[in-house]
Write a protein that holds these residues in place. Structure first.
Motif, short mmCIF file in Angstrom:
data_model
loop_
_atom_site.label_atom_id
_atom_site.label_comp_id
_atom_site.label_asym_id
_atom_site.label_seq_id
_atom_site.Cartn_x
_atom_site.Cartn_y
_atom_site.Cartn_z
N HIS A 250 -2.00 5.74 -3.85
CA HIS A 250 -2.34 4.43 -4.75
C HIS A 250 -3.21 3.49 -3.71
O HIS A 250 -3.46 2.59 -4.60
N THR B 64 0.86 -1.21 -0.08
CA THR B 64 -0.03 0.09 0.12
C THR B 64 1.03 1.38 -0.11
O THR B 64 1.77 1.43 0.61
N SER C 180 -3.65 0.04 -2.26
CA SER C 180 -3.16 -1.30 -2.57
C SER C 180 -3.26 -1.68 -4.14
O SER C 180 -3.42 -2.82 -4.37
N ASP C 181 -3.32 -0.78 -4.99
CA ASP C 181 -3.48 -0.90 -6.32
C ASP C 181 -2.07 -1.32 -7.07
O ASP C 181 -1.18 -0.51 -7.07
N GLY D 163 -0.45 0.46 -10.04
CA GLY D 163 -0.40 1.93 -10.04
C GLY D 163 0.84 2.52 -8.92
O GLY D 163 0.95 3.37 -8.64
#
Length: 183
Positions: free
Chosen positions: A129, A125, A131-132, A135
């Motif tokens: 962003h 994380t 926890s993408d 990204g």
């Protein structure tokens, strides 16, 4: 098609349920209120083989399949949802190492996770962003001696207790294909 559990899975599920009711459930409310993990919890779970479920036998684990791992996780979560988090993170870190690591890394990290002497963390994380994984902006760059990671992580899963972990950082272009995992 028969979707019933194998007899060994049902036996293991019952054993984990009894352990969780006896050893974990009595501490759940107090542990949840304090927001702390009891120091003995990793070894307790490891004593039942629960931190090394997906780790191969030769590295001190159970070599369990995904269904058995899921059954055990459900039984622990039923008694102490917070305790199952250690199992989930151990399983995620194990799967990443087994998929992308080297035999030397397996030997260095997996036996300690399996026996509860090592608590893994997941560093995914980021502030902007979440926890993408696709990204991520934390960068990993070669520095002549290895890799230098630059950036920031937040909400590190088990970070307060961990002595090892998987850190996700960008080594390439945009999207998920440009992200690598570091142990």
């Amino acid at each position: 098609m028969d979707f019933s559990w194998e007899p060994e899975q049902e036996y293991f599920r019952a054993e984990v349920r009894a352990f969780a009711e006896r050893q974990l459930a009595p501490h759940y409310a107090a542990d949840d209120r304090t927001g702390r993990m009891r120091p003995e919890l990793p070894r307790q779970l490891a004593g039942m083989g629960l931190t090394g479920l997906r780790i191969p036998d030769e590295l001190g684990g159970q070599g369990a399949d995904a269904v058995t791992t899921g059954l055990a996780t459900e039984e622990v979560a039923r008694a102490d949802f917070n305790a199952c988090y250690l199992m989930v993170i151990a399983t995620l870190v194990t799967e990443i190492l087994l998929h992308a690591g080297t035999p030397a890394q397996y030997g260095r990290w997996l036996p300690g996770i399996a026996d509860g002497s090592s608590v893994p963390a997941l560093f995914l994380t980021e502030p902007e962003h979440g926890s993408d994984a696709a990204g991520l902006t934390m960068r990993a760059e070669r520095d002549g001696r290895g890799w230098r990671l630059r950036g920031e992580k937040t909400s590190i899963s088990l970070g307060t207790y961990a002595d090892c972990g998987v850190v996700f950082a960008r080594t390439g272009g945009t999207g998920a294909a440009g992200v690598s995992a570091f142990m």
